[in-house]
Write an enzyme that holds these catalytic residues in place. Structure first.
Site, PDB file in Angstrom:
ATOM      1  N   TYR A  35      -1.085  67.999  36.160  1.00  0.00           N
ATOM      2  CA  TYR A  35      -0.041  68.772  36.669  1.00  0.00           C
ATOM      3  C   TYR A  35      -0.525  70.071  37.066  1.00  0.00           C
ATOM      4  O   TYR A  35      -0.441  70.566  38.445  1.00  0.00           O
ATOM      5  CB  TYR A  35       1.214  68.872  35.981  1.00  0.00           C
TER       6      TYR A  35
ATOM      7  N   LYS B  59      -0.820  71.337  41.271  1.00  0.00           N
ATOM      8  CA  LYS B  59       0.168  72.461  41.649  1.00  0.00           C
ATOM      9  C   LYS B  59      -0.767  73.786  42.011  1.00  0.00           C
ATOM     10  O   LYS B  59      -0.405  74.452  42.995  1.00  0.00           O
ATOM     11  CB  LYS B  59       1.308  72.717  40.599  1.00  0.00           C
TER      12      LYS B  59
END
Length: 303
Positions: free
Chosen positions: A184, A188
């Site tokens: 993640y 991002k």
């Protein structure tokens, strides 16, 4: 984590809703595919939301619809509040799917003034996990592929003088370790890099403003279900993001409730609770202030 439809954003079909509740596409004043500066009052404004059936996307579409904008949802699922839904096919390769969306937009002579990538998802995990490869693939599809896909659409269809918005994450930009959610964090970080890179891309910069919105946790039904014991009063409501995006799309000037629109900027959204008072901030600007009911205060104290 933000909550949006947790599926890869690969679409191919433009399908209007029933004409009983929504006007037919042929009945609407189309903006055309030419790129031009848009002034308030020049016909109907249009926003395309990539991931418009998820928690954040629905909040954005609801706000813009209430402000009189024509709304387009790109998602696995239909959003009944949107004027039009570009439904997603998960059986088609990514490149082909995004280009099918682009073709549909051209065929219908649509030219959005705003494009927002509200698609994304969250998964934890470390580098040694047995399912690490699957996690990396899923996080990149949901967060980074959707950012590049919506960026491709913006480069081809967004009006000159328009606004392109990507969704990042505060936990990544603040320099904290994301070892417990490594895929993640990497995805991002790529989104943040894309915002900065596009803001310095000569062709893209001449065309529009690009910014990033950085949530902490968005207050959605899915997030509440996933974290029932958390203090939901400390989460930021989707409408807070929607209000800011609408302001930046229409005006962009600094005011009491919103910071100035700055090309290439990553805006940090946070919600702070003090007793019964709840304040929402965009960077250091207080954008919303409210009081909690007594029941919510007691629930917060117990959590």
């Amino acid at each position: 984590p933000e909550n949006i439809s947790s599926q890869p954003m690969f679409a191919r079909l433009l399908r209007p809703l029933s004409s009983r509740t929504r006007p037919k596409l042929s009945d609407l004043p189309l903006l055309g595919t030419q790129r031009r500066h848009f002034s308030p009052g020049m016909g109907e404004d249009t926003i395309l939301v990539y991931g418009g059936a998820g928690g954040l996307g629905r909040g954005i579409i609801e706000k813009f619809s209430s402000a009189g904008w024509r709304t387009l949802n790109v998602d696995v699922f239909e959003n009944p509040e949107a004027n039009y839904n570009l439904l997603v096919s998960q059986d088609m390769p990514w490149e082909e799917s995004v280009k099918h969306i682009s073709s549909d937009i051209y065929d219908q002579s649509l030219s959005p003034r705003v494009i927002v990538n509200a698609a994304g998802g969250w998964m934890g995990g470390t580098i040694s996990d047995d399912n690490m490869f699957e996690t990396v693939e899923t996080m990149f599809q949901q967060n980074l592929y959707s950012a590049f896909g919506s960026g491709y659409l913006a480069s081809h269809h967004l009006q000159y003088g328009g606004l392109f918005v990507l969704t990042g994450a505060q936990a990544v930009i603040m320099g904290e370790s994301t070892s417990g959610m490594i895929a993640y964090g990497a995805a991002k970080s790529g989104v943040h890099h894309l915002v900065h890179s596009l803001s310095e891309d000569e062709g893209f910069t001449k065309k529009c403003n690009v910014i990033g919105i950085l949530p902490n946790v968005i207050d959605t039904q899915a997030n509440r279900k996933a974290m029932p014991d958390a203090d939901h009063n400390e989460w930021t409501r989707p409408g807070i993001f929607a209000n800011a995006i609408l302001h930046w799309a229409v005006n962009g000037e600094e005011c009491d409730q919103f910071p100035q629109l700055k090309h290439g900027h990553l805006y940090r959204f946070k919600t702070l609770v003090n007793g019964r008072s709840v304040a929402d901030y965009i960077d250091e600007v207080e954008t919303s202030y409210r009081y909690m009911p007594e029941a919510s205060v007691h629930a917060s104290q117990k959590s």
